[in-house]
Design a protein around this motif. Structure first.
Motif, PDB file in Angstrom:
ATOM      1  N   SER A 111      40.669  34.684  41.768  1.00 42.35           N
ATOM      2  CA  SER A 111      41.674  35.674  42.167  1.00 42.35           C
ATOM      3  C   SER A 111      41.238  37.114  41.903  1.00 42.35           C
ATOM      4  O   SER A 111      41.728  38.038  42.549  1.00 42.35           O
ATOM      5  CB  SER A 111      43.007  35.404  41.446  1.00 42.35           C
ATOM      6  N   ASN A 112      40.310  37.315  40.958  1.00 43.43           N
ATOM      7  CA  ASN A 112      39.853  38.678  40.657  1.00 43.43           C
ATOM      8  C   ASN A 112      38.941  39.215  41.753  1.00 43.43           C
ATOM      9  O   ASN A 112      38.059  38.500  42.248  1.00 43.43           O
ATOM     10  CB  ASN A 112      39.098  38.709  39.324  1.00 43.43           C
ATOM     11  N   THR A 113      39.122  40.477  42.107  1.00 40.54           N
ATOM     12  CA  THR A 113      38.274  41.099  43.128  1.00 40.54           C
ATOM     13  C   THR A 113      36.923  41.527  42.572  1.00 40.54           C
ATOM     14  O   THR A 113      35.982  41.741  43.336  1.00 40.54           O
ATOM     15  CB  THR A 113      38.981  42.326  43.738  1.00 40.54           C
ATOM     16  N   THR A 114      36.827  41.647  41.249  1.00 40.14           N
ATOM     17  CA  THR A 114      35.549  42.013  40.613  1.00 40.14           C
ATOM     18  C   THR A 114      35.230  41.048  39.480  1.00 40.14           C
ATOM     19  O   THR A 114      36.131  40.541  38.808  1.00 40.14           O
ATOM     20  CB  THR A 114      35.595  43.450  40.040  1.00 40.14           C
ATOM     21  N   ILE A 115      33.954  40.800  39.277  1.00 42.14           N
ATOM     22  CA  ILE A 115      33.476  39.951  38.182  1.00 42.14           C
ATOM     23  C   ILE A 115      32.293  40.655  37.539  1.00 42.14           C
ATOM     24  O   ILE A 115      31.296  40.953  38.205  1.00 42.14           O
ATOM     25  CB  ILE A 115      33.046  38.558  38.680  1.00 42.14           C
ATOM     26  N   GLY A 116      32.406  40.940  36.248  1.00 45.60           N
ATOM     27  CA  GLY A 116      31.327  41.625  35.548  1.00 45.60           C
ATOM     28  C   GLY A 116      31.030  42.994  36.120  1.00 45.60           C
ATOM     29  O   GLY A 116      29.872  43.429  36.131  1.00 45.60           O
ATOM     30  N   GLY A 117      32.054  43.667  36.616  1.00 41.46           N
ATOM     31  CA  GLY A 117      31.880  45.000  37.160  1.00 41.46           C
ATOM     32  C   GLY A 117      31.378  45.041  38.583  1.00 41.46           C
ATOM     33  O   GLY A 117      31.214  46.117  39.162  1.00 41.46           O
ATOM     34  N   GLU A 118      31.141  43.882  39.193  1.00 42.86           N
ATOM     35  CA  GLU A 118      30.675  43.811  40.570  1.00 42.86           C
ATOM     36  C   GLU A 118      31.701  43.094  41.432  1.00 42.86           C
ATOM     37  O   GLU A 118      32.544  42.350  40.931  1.00 42.86           O
ATOM     38  CB  GLU A 118      29.329  43.085  40.645  1.00 42.86           C
ATOM     39  N   SER A 119      31.627  43.314  42.733  1.00 47.43           N
ATOM     40  CA  SER A 119      32.561  42.667  43.656  1.00 47.43           C
ATOM     41  C   SER A 119      32.412  41.151  43.573  1.00 47.43           C
ATOM     42  O   SER A 119      31.296  40.628  43.444  1.00 47.43           O
ATOM     43  CB  SER A 119      32.303  43.135  45.086  1.00 47.43           C
ATOM     44  N   ASN A 120      33.533  40.467  43.639  1.00 44.17           N
ATOM     45  CA  ASN A 120      33.533  39.004  43.609  1.00 44.17           C
ATOM     46  C   ASN A 120      33.093  38.487  44.981  1.00 44.17           C
ATOM     47  O   ASN A 120      33.869  38.464  45.930  1.00 44.17           O
ATOM     48  CB  ASN A 120      34.934  38.494  43.253  1.00 44.17           C
ATOM     49  N   ALA A 121      31.836  38.072  45.065  1.00 43.35           N
ATOM     50  CA  ALA A 121      31.279  37.642  46.351  1.00 43.35           C
ATOM     51  C   ALA A 121      31.977  36.396  46.900  1.00 43.35           C
ATOM     52  O   ALA A 121      31.956  36.163  48.116  1.00 43.35           O
ATOM     53  CB  ALA A 121      29.778  37.371  46.197  1.00 43.35           C
ATOM     54  N   LEU A 122      32.600  35.618  46.031  1.00 47.57           N
ATOM     55  CA  LEU A 122      33.275  34.407  46.491  1.00 47.57           C
ATOM     56  C   LEU A 122      34.399  34.736  47.474  1.00 47.57           C
ATOM     57  O   LEU A 122      34.695  33.948  48.380  1.00 47.57           O
ATOM     58  CB  LEU A 122      33.847  33.631  45.300  1.00 47.57           C
ATOM     59  N   LEU A 123      35.012  35.907  47.292  1.00 45.48           N
ATOM     60  CA  LEU A 123      36.165  36.271  48.119  1.00 45.48           C
ATOM     61  C   LEU A 123      35.766  36.844  49.468  1.00 45.48           C
ATOM     62  O   LEU A 123      36.627  37.141  50.293  1.00 45.48           O
ATOM     63  CB  LEU A 123      37.042  37.284  47.364  1.00 45.48           C
ATOM     64  N   THR A 124      34.472  37.000  49.713  1.00 41.91           N
ATOM     65  CA  THR A 124      34.029  37.555  50.998  1.00 41.91           C
ATOM     66  C   THR A 124      33.821  36.476  52.048  1.00 41.91           C
ATOM     67  O   THR A 124      33.590  36.793  53.212  1.00 41.91           O
ATOM     68  CB  THR A 124      32.717  38.334  50.814  1.00 41.91           C
TER      69      THR A 124
END
Length: 260
Positions: A111-124
């Protein structure tokens, strides 16, 4: 959490030849199922705890008759009984609580748009035409309820509604028999708990339907997690908490589950 994101991404790469653009969505479903499989021993422990409590009900009924006019003695006698039989009044609850961190971790991962300060690629990525980072209202804006994206949500809603109806029926039947994990009207409980447990018991059968709201408001990736986890829970509970046979004692039908 980025480690888990990488695991899902690698799994999606492996599934790419079979599922193409929907490989990440399938990876989310499989990864969720894998985590649920890993925490299944805790579910089994919770089921054993519930069966132990159910087995004590006849003795608790006798204690209530004996100390009906003295709540303090009743409470003391019940605690002594649980100690003697080595059954905690909370047995079954703690294993369930231990599973919560894994569930929260997965929910935040999807659900998070960012992971570790980077965009969550899973949501793309997408599930058919629906982006995994979008929500139901985005799908409605793109083509309505039965548009290319909306129809994906319709499928999820149908699955969740079917699982919720299944859970509703099972919960009603098990509560009537006193085997649902919460005391039924005739069950024996620690003094002072009857009113609160009774209120929860009335509300409990409807809880599964609130999953529909979750699926509607969270990103599609998180919705896939919710649908997969909810479906797993329904099947798992059906295996670990069999419905009591007609006319049987509440604890009698639980015995086969020990071999699960």
């Amino acid at each position: 959490m980025s480690v888990f994101a990488d695991l899902v991404a690698h799994l999606a790469d492996l599934l790419q030849p079979l599922f193409h653009a929907s490989a990440t969505a399938v990876a989310i479903v499989l990864f969720t199922a894998l985590v649920r499989l890993l925490v299944h021993p805790l579910s089994r422990a919770a089921a054993r705890g519930q069966r132990a409590r159910i087995a004590l009900q006849p003795q608790i009924a006798e204690l209530r008759k004996k100390h009906a006019k003295n709540p303090e003695k009743l409470q003391k006698a019940m605690l002594e009984l649980h100690t003697k039989e080595k059954v905690s009044p909370l047995s079954g609850c703690l294993p369930s609580l231990c599973q919560l961190p894994a569930f929260f971790l997965l929910y935040h991962l999807f659900s998070n748009t960012t992971i570790g300060g980077e965009s969550n690629a899973l949501l793309t990525h997408k599930l058919f035409a629906a982006p995994l980072g979008d929500r139901w209202h985005d799908a409605l804006a793109e083509g309505g309820m039965f548009g290319p994206q909306g129809i994906v949500y319709v499928g999820l809603f149908v699955i969740v509604a079917a699982v919720a109806a299944f859970n509703f029926r099972r919960t009603k039947l098990m509560m009537a028999a006193g085997t649902a994990g919460l005391p039924a009207a005739s069950d024996e409980q620690l003094p002072g708990m009857a009113a609160s447990m009774g209120a929860v018991s009335k509300f409990m059968p409807f809880m599964s339907f609130f999953t529909l709201v979750s699926v509607a408001v969270v990103p599609l990736a998180a919705a896939l997690y919710v649908v997969t986890s909810t479906t797993w829970s329904a099947v798992e509970r059906a295996a670990l908490y069999p419905l009591p046979s007609a006319g049987g004692a509440p604890g009698a039908s639980a015995a086969p589950a020990t071999t699960q």
